[in-house]
Design a protein around this motif. Structure first.
Motif, PDB file in Angstrom:
ATOM      1  N   ASN A   1       0.828  -1.209   0.000  1.00 40.39           N
ATOM      2  CA  ASN A   1       0.000   0.000   0.000  1.00 40.39           C
ATOM      3  C   ASN A   1       0.862   1.259   0.000  1.00 40.39           C
ATOM      4  O   ASN A   1       2.071   1.198   0.247  1.00 40.39           O
ATOM      5  CB  ASN A   1      -0.913   0.015   1.234  1.00 40.39           C
ATOM      6  CG  ASN A   1      -2.042  -0.982   1.120  1.00 40.39           C
ATOM      7  OD1 ASN A   1      -2.611  -1.175   0.047  1.00 40.39           O
ATOM      8  ND2 ASN A   1      -2.390  -1.626   2.231  1.00 40.39           N
ATOM      9  N   ILE A   2       0.227   2.399  -0.243  1.00 43.95           N
ATOM     10  CA  ILE A   2       0.924   3.674  -0.249  1.00 43.95           C
ATOM     11  C   ILE A   2       1.720   3.853   1.038  1.00 43.95           C
ATOM     12  O   ILE A   2       1.250   3.511   2.133  1.00 43.95           O
ATOM     13  CB  ILE A   2      -0.078   4.833  -0.448  1.00 43.95           C
ATOM     14  CG1 ILE A   2       0.642   6.146  -0.746  1.00 43.95           C
ATOM     15  CG2 ILE A   2      -1.043   4.960   0.733  1.00 43.95           C
ATOM     16  CD1 ILE A   2      -0.296   7.259  -1.216  1.00 43.95           C
ATOM     17  N   ASP A   3       2.942   4.341   0.912  1.00 40.21           N
ATOM     18  CA  ASP A   3       3.856   4.494   2.052  1.00 40.21           C
ATOM     19  C   ASP A   3       3.658   5.866   2.693  1.00 40.21           C
ATOM     20  O   ASP A   3       4.048   6.888   2.105  1.00 40.21           O
ATOM     21  CB  ASP A   3       5.298   4.340   1.578  1.00 40.21           C
ATOM     22  CG  ASP A   3       6.311   4.502   2.703  1.00 40.21           C
ATOM     23  OD1 ASP A   3       5.897   4.457   3.884  1.00 40.21           O
ATOM     24  OD2 ASP A   3       7.507   4.683   2.404  1.00 40.21           O
ATOM     25  N   PRO A   4       3.059   5.924   3.884  1.00 47.12           N
ATOM     26  CA  PRO A   4       2.840   7.226   4.525  1.00 47.12           C
ATOM     27  C   PRO A   4       4.118   8.018   4.725  1.00 47.12           C
ATOM     28  O   PRO A   4       4.104   9.256   4.669  1.00 47.12           O
ATOM     29  CB  PRO A   4       2.200   6.855   5.873  1.00 47.12           C
ATOM     30  CG  PRO A   4       1.603   5.511   5.655  1.00 47.12           C
ATOM     31  CD  PRO A   4       2.523   4.821   4.702  1.00 47.12           C
ATOM     32  N   ASN A   5       5.232   7.324   4.937  1.00 47.64           N
ATOM     33  CA  ASN A   5       6.501   8.016   5.184  1.00 47.64           C
ATOM     34  C   ASN A   5       7.051   8.712   3.945  1.00 47.64           C
ATOM     35  O   ASN A   5       7.982   9.507   4.040  1.00 47.64           O
ATOM     36  CB  ASN A   5       7.539   7.016   5.711  1.00 47.64           C
ATOM     37  CG  ASN A   5       7.136   6.432   7.052  1.00 47.64           C
ATOM     38  OD1 ASN A   5       6.662   7.155   7.927  1.00 47.64           O
ATOM     39  ND2 ASN A   5       7.306   5.133   7.220  1.00 47.64           N
ATOM     40  N   SER A   6       6.472   8.400   2.772  1.00 46.35           N
ATOM     41  CA  SER A   6       6.922   9.047   1.534  1.00 46.35           C
ATOM     42  C   SER A   6       6.009  10.194   1.106  1.00 46.35           C
ATOM     43  O   SER A   6       6.309  10.890   0.137  1.00 46.35           O
ATOM     44  CB  SER A   6       6.979   8.007   0.400  1.00 46.35           C
ATOM     45  OG  SER A   6       7.891   6.975   0.700  1.00 46.35           O
ATOM     46  N   ILE A   7       4.907  10.377   1.822  1.00 45.89           N
ATOM     47  CA  ILE A   7       3.893  11.326   1.360  1.00 45.89           C
ATOM     48  C   ILE A   7       4.292  12.777   1.587  1.00 45.89           C
ATOM     49  O   ILE A   7       4.181  13.620   0.680  1.00 45.89           O
ATOM     50  CB  ILE A   7       2.539  11.032   2.038  1.00 45.89           C
ATOM     51  CG1 ILE A   7       1.942   9.737   1.476  1.00 45.89           C
ATOM     52  CG2 ILE A   7       1.563  12.200   1.846  1.00 45.89           C
ATOM     53  CD1 ILE A   7       0.646   9.323   2.117  1.00 45.89           C
ATOM     54  N   GLU A   8       4.768  13.101   2.783  1.00 48.88           N
ATOM     55  CA  GLU A   8       4.938  14.518   3.138  1.00 48.88           C
ATOM     56  C   GLU A   8       5.921  15.250   2.225  1.00 48.88           C
ATOM     57  O   GLU A   8       5.741  16.434   1.941  1.00 48.88           O
ATOM     58  CB  GLU A   8       5.344  14.651   4.607  1.00 48.88           C
ATOM     59  CG  GLU A   8       4.184  14.344   5.548  1.00 48.88           C
ATOM     60  CD  GLU A   8       4.414  14.818   6.972  1.00 48.88           C
ATOM     61  OE1 GLU A   8       4.028  15.955   7.292  1.00 48.88           O
ATOM     62  OE2 GLU A   8       4.988  14.040   7.752  1.00 48.88           O
ATOM     63  N   LYS A   9       6.926  14.548   1.733  1.00 44.20           N
ATOM     64  CA  LYS A   9       7.882  15.214   0.854  1.00 44.20           C
ATOM     65  C   LYS A   9       7.290  15.506  -0.521  1.00 44.20           C
ATOM     66  O   LYS A   9       7.887  16.250  -1.317  1.00 44.20           O
ATOM     67  CB  LYS A   9       9.148  14.362   0.713  1.00 44.20           C
ATOM     68  CG  LYS A   9       8.929  13.008   0.073  1.00 44.20           C
ATOM     69  CD  LYS A   9      10.202  12.170   0.133  1.00 44.20           C
ATOM     70  CE  LYS A   9       9.971  10.778  -0.433  1.00 44.20           C
ATOM     71  NZ  LYS A   9      11.150   9.893  -0.246  1.00 44.20           N
ATOM     72  N   LEU A  10       6.108  14.939  -0.812  1.00 42.54           N
ATOM     73  CA  LEU A  10       5.439  15.179  -2.087  1.00 42.54           C
ATOM     74  C   LEU A  10       4.404  16.299  -2.015  1.00 42.54           C
ATOM     75  O   LEU A  10       3.880  16.730  -3.041  1.00 42.54           O
ATOM     76  CB  LEU A  10       4.747  13.894  -2.572  1.00 42.54           C
ATOM     77  CG  LEU A  10       5.648  12.672  -2.809  1.00 42.54           C
ATOM     78  CD1 LEU A  10       4.799  11.458  -3.156  1.00 42.54           C
ATOM     79  CD2 LEU A  10       6.662  12.949  -3.908  1.00 42.54           C
ATOM     80  N   ILE A  11       4.113  16.763  -0.815  1.00 44.76           N
ATOM     81  CA  ILE A  11       3.088  17.792  -0.629  1.00 44.76           C
ATOM     82  C   ILE A  11       3.629  19.150  -1.072  1.00 44.76           C
ATOM     83  O   ILE A  11       4.735  19.543  -0.702  1.00 44.76           O
ATOM     84  CB  ILE A  11       2.624  17.847   0.834  1.00 44.76           C
ATOM     85  CG1 ILE A  11       1.933  16.521   1.213  1.00 44.76           C
ATOM     86  CG2 ILE A  11       1.679  19.020   1.071  1.00 44.76           C
ATOM     87  CD1 ILE A  11       1.594  16.404   2.689  1.00 44.76           C
ATOM     88  N   THR A  12       2.843  19.839  -1.894  1.00 43.94           N
ATOM     89  CA  THR A  12       3.183  21.180  -2.361  1.00 43.94           C
ATOM     90  C   THR A  12       1.979  22.092  -2.109  1.00 43.94           C
ATOM     91  O   THR A  12       0.913  21.614  -1.692  1.00 43.94           O
ATOM     92  CB  THR A  12       3.487  21.173  -3.880  1.00 43.94           C
ATOM     93  OG1 THR A  12       2.252  21.014  -4.600  1.00 43.94           O
ATOM     94  CG2 THR A  12       4.453  20.061  -4.255  1.00 43.94           C
ATOM     95  N   PRO A  13       2.111  23.383  -2.374  1.00 39.65           N
ATOM     96  CA  PRO A  13       0.944  24.273  -2.230  1.00 39.65           C
ATOM     97  C   PRO A  13      -0.233  23.880  -3.125  1.00 39.65           C
ATOM     98  O   PRO A  13      -1.370  24.312  -2.869  1.00 39.65           O
ATOM     99  CB  PRO A  13       1.509  25.647  -2.626  1.00 39.65           C
ATOM    100  CG  PRO A  13       2.968  25.562  -2.296  1.00 39.65           C
ATOM    101  CD  PRO A  13       3.346  24.160  -2.615  1.00 39.65           C
TER     102      PRO A  13
END
Length: 413
Positions: free
Chosen positions: A133-145
């Motif tokens: 499943n999607i890796d939560p630990n990889s999500i925050e670095k993908l967040i942009t405005p």
């Protein structure tokens, strides 16, 4: 029903159908063969719909299915639709998702297309190699405005790390929804899967263990969202005649599909029991084989056991996943690769984001390993035993198989 040909003649790899031997099975065994419940009850319902001459536009069978499925999935509201993709598209639009939405690449292409179709950029996130499943630990670095949401996928019906995803969504003020196409009848921490996020979107395609011929649904606990989705799936028509109060499209489920859904719900526990028995037999026969990792389910939760998933490690087996697929296909075992090669490697995303593969190392690895085997009503214990014997044989004689494959490949070239 014709009995399976015994694999007793398959003592060596030379006996395999791939190398000219006779196939183990006379007819193909499919992944995702449709389940059919009580045929008489289904035909009774279809005849009722024909007698009423109410075949679409929120007929009584659709209304009954929505109520029963909401109860089954654990949400307050269920909106049935013509298919899972339209359900995704309407849910995305109703949630007012825009800009960018973070989603795994390891999913069926409809998950990404439902976003891109509406000019929303799917930002592909890597997966957890253990859960798929999607890796939560990889999500925050993908967040942009530009990020407005996260769309998780409950792959194989095994829930995402919902708690951590909810925490990230709250922290960054993002909408969170789930593609639950695989997860009918599954639970997370004792709660059925329709309870989480802003909405859960289901597919009732014929290849799913629970089907309505073709169909889908959105389940939510948000009354306002449910009402918005109801408007959107029926051209925006409000109460009364000729009263369009919102922009919408045609996403309605028809009565015949709903009749199939109700009949499937009547037998859903039987379908799950068959899946569970098959899973247990496969697990007994395939666990512990070198180079073959058998994907398991959390027995403390509700599971539908819809998928039998292996990971093939060619460093140990000496053959690749794709070579094993070819060998099984020759035996009329139509094993499938899921979700090869990953959404990011398909068009238009491969052209839009040419270097995404460098950001998704676990996804890249998994798409080259995963193999799905036939289950459900397509097989019985005897057929499962035969399938497992084929796999056991090729693993046991992996070195010899490698030599034979290399020799034949060199002769071709």
């Amino acid at each position: 029903m014709a009995k399976s040909k015994s694999i007793s003649s398959h003592q060596n790899i030379e006996d395999l159908a791939f190398f000219g031997g006779s196939p183990t099975f006379s007819k193909p065994l499919h992944v995702g063969r449709p389940n059919i419940g009580n045929r008489e009850r289904l035909l009774e319902r279809i005849n009722d719909a024909l007698d009423r001459k109410w075949l679409s536009n929120d007929g009584p069978f659709v209304q009954e299915l929505e109520q029963r499925f909401a109860d089954y999935a654990g949400g307050k509201y269920c909106i049935a639709m013509c298919n899972g993709t339209i359900s995704l598209e309407i849910a995305i639009r109703a949630l007012d998702l825009q800009g960018e939405v973070i989603v795994p690449s390891f999913t069926f292409i409809a998950t990404a297309h439902a976003l891109q179709w509406q000019k929303i950029t799917p930002v592909f996130c890597d997966i957890d190699p253990i859960t798929h499943n999607i890796d939560p630990n990889s999500i925050e670095k993908l967040i942009t405005p530009k990020t407005t949401g996260i769309l998780g996928v409950h792959v194989w019906g095994r829930p995402c790390n919902i708690d951590l995803l909810e925490k990230i969504a709250r922290k960054h003020d993002l909408k969170l929804a789930f593609d639950a196409s695989h997860a009918v009848g599954c639970s997370h921490q004792g709660q059925t899967i329709g309870n989480f996020g802003e909405a859960s979107i289901f597919s009732f395609h014929a290849t799913k263990f629970f089907n309505t011929f073709e169909g889908g649904a959105v389940v939510t606990n948000n009354e306002q969202l449910a009402e918005k989705i109801r408007l959107m799936k029926n051209f925006g028509f409000g109460p009364g005649y000729d009263n369009v109060i919102y922009i919408g499209t045609n996403g309605k489920m028809n009565e015949i599909s709903a009749a199939m859904g109700l009949t499937s719900l009547d037998s859903i526990n039987d379908f799950i029991d068959i899946n569970r028995q098959n899973y247990q037999q496969y697990r007994q026969k395939l666990s512990g084989i070198p180079g073959i990792k058998f994907t398991t389910y959390n027995e403390n939760e509700k599971n539908n056991y819809q998928y039998i998933i292996l990971e093939v490690d060619d460093r140990e087996t000496k053959f690749t996943r794709d070579e094993l697929v070819e060998i099984l296909h020759a035996e009329n075992v139509l094993a499938r690769r899921y979700f090869f090669p990953g959404c990011h490697q398909m068009e238009p995303y491969r052209s839009y984001f040419p270097n995404t593969n460098l950001l998704l190392p676990e996804t890249e690895k998994l798409t080259r390993k995963v193999l799905s085997l036939p289950t459900g009503t397509a097989v019985d214990i005897n057929k499962i035993n035969e399938i497992c014997r084929i796999i056991q044989l090729v693993v046991k004689q992996g070195k010899k198989l490698r030599e034979r494959l290399d020799r034949e490949n060199s002769q071709k070239h």
